[in-house]
Design an enzyme around this catalytic site. Structure first.
Site, PDB file in Angstrom:
ATOM      1  N   HIS A 125       0.823  -1.215   0.000  1.00  0.00           N
ATOM      2  CA  HIS A 125       0.000   0.000   0.000  1.00  0.00           C
ATOM      3  C   HIS A 125       0.857   1.265   0.000  1.00  0.00           C
ATOM      4  O   HIS A 125       0.414   2.328   0.423  1.00  0.00           O
ATOM      5  CB  HIS A 125      -0.963   0.007   1.194  1.00  0.00           C
ATOM      6  CG  HIS A 125      -2.009  -1.057   1.099  1.00  0.00           C
ATOM      7  ND1 HIS A 125      -2.748  -1.496   2.168  1.00  0.00           N
ATOM      8  CD2 HIS A 125      -2.456  -1.780   0.023  1.00  0.00           C
ATOM      9  CE1 HIS A 125      -3.593  -2.441   1.766  1.00  0.00           C
ATOM     10  NE2 HIS A 125      -3.421  -2.637   0.476  1.00  0.00           N
ATOM     11  N   CYS A 162       7.998  13.391 -16.064  1.00  0.00           N
ATOM     12  CA  CYS A 162       6.865  13.614 -16.986  1.00  0.00           C
ATOM     13  C   CYS A 162       5.985  14.799 -16.599  1.00  0.00           C
ATOM     14  O   CYS A 162       4.970  15.023 -17.252  1.00  0.00           O
ATOM     15  CB  CYS A 162       6.036  12.339 -17.101  1.00  0.00           C
ATOM     16  SG  CYS A 162       4.976  12.038 -15.685  1.00  0.00           S
TER      17      CYS A 162
END
Ligand code: NAD
Ligand code: ZN
Length: 263
Positions: A125, A162
């Site tokens: 997680h 990005c």
């Protein structure tokens, strides 16, 4: 109780590839509350559960207000930087050093297994001390960014590869688990012949599926569950052994028994 600890220690010594699946329960003794235990965050405040389901959507829709929330109210678990590992974490470190435990798959985001010294840990997680780009998958250490300064300047942290907005690496409800992390976890589940399941209510999927997959494969693993209270794994007979109690007490007891067997 002593008998079952001995049996389990014997099984672990004989195992070829033991793994552990851990949940919030292994960290409650470090002062980090769980969600569903008797003193859990959601047990005490059901509204907090609803909020957890909205965080990911908020990030997608309005990353700036997501980050403002993270900075202002992000400490639902208290101060994670200050939390220290407890005997549960150290017992698992010892099992890894004895070459018995090959991997820990943890649902915790608190970094305490790593802080204690465990080497092969999969944070299924995510990890509260990291940031992740959901576009290209790049993961950063949280301290590579001065987040408070960035937010105060009216900006948000963005991916250096990005330019997509970054979020905490923590996987929120309704957010997909990064494919590679899931794949690595499943590999461990398919490989193991013994699985320790410690301090998890086994209600959050897909992690809750892992003991079931391990038990139902053609070469079934032995499932050893340690929890303060029975869970669906106990009730459905997935667990071959259920040891009721605190992981901070039981796990070190198992390590002590292992030492007696191998010395
Ligand atoms: P959960 O809150 O659903 O269940 C915790 C379980 O641990 C309960 O069954 C409880 O009985 C048991 N438990 C509590 N203290 C224990 C102790 N000392 N010894 C033995 N058992 C004990 O937790 P979960 O199954 O991990 O699922 C909650 C999700 O929330 C996870 O996915 C996790 O990512 C996240 N979470 C993380 C943290 C953390 O990083 N420490 C804390 C809370 C929640
Ligand atoms: Zn990116």
């Amino acid at each position: 109780m002593e008998e079952i600890i001995k049996d389990v220690a014997g099984i672990l010594v004989k195992s070829k590839y033991a793994v552990a699946l851990t949940g919030a329960g292994v960290s409650t003794e470090s002062g980090i509350p769980d969600f569903r235990g008797p003193s859990g965050i959601w047990t005490k405040n059901p509204e907090a559960e609803k909020m957890q389901y909205e965080i990911y959507g908020k990030f997608l829709y309005d990353p700036k207000s997501y980050w403002i929330d993270v900075i202002n109210e992000g400490r639902i678990f208290g101060n994670l930087e200050k939390a220290l590992p407890n005997p549960s974490h150290y017992a698992l470190v010892e099992m890894e050093r004895m070459n018995i435990l090959k991997c820990i798959i943890t649902q915790n985001i608190d970094n305490l297994h790593q802080k204690a010294g465990s080497k092969n840990v999969i944070d299924i997680h995510g990890n509260a001390f990291k940031l992740r780009c959901i576009n290209c998958g790049k993961v950063y250490q949280r301290n590579e960014f001065d987040i408070t300064k960035i937010i105060n300047e009216g900006k948000i942290p963005t991916c250096r590869k990005c330019s997509f907005p970054l979020k905490l690496d923590v996987v929120y409800f309704n957010e997909p688990i990064p494919r590679e992390v899931y794949k690595q976890s499943l590999q461990q589940v398919l490989e193991c012949d013994v699985m320790i399941v410690a301090g998890t209510s086994a209600e959050v999927y897909p992690a809750a599926e892992f003991p079931r997959i391990a038990k139902n494969k053609s070469n079934p693993a032995i499932i050893i569950e340690i929890n303060a209270e029975p869970t669906s794994l106990t009730e459905e007979g997935v667990s071959d052994y259920f040891i009721q109690g605190k992981t901070g007490k039981i796990l070190p007891e198992i390590v002590d028994e292992i030492k007696k067997v191998i010395q």
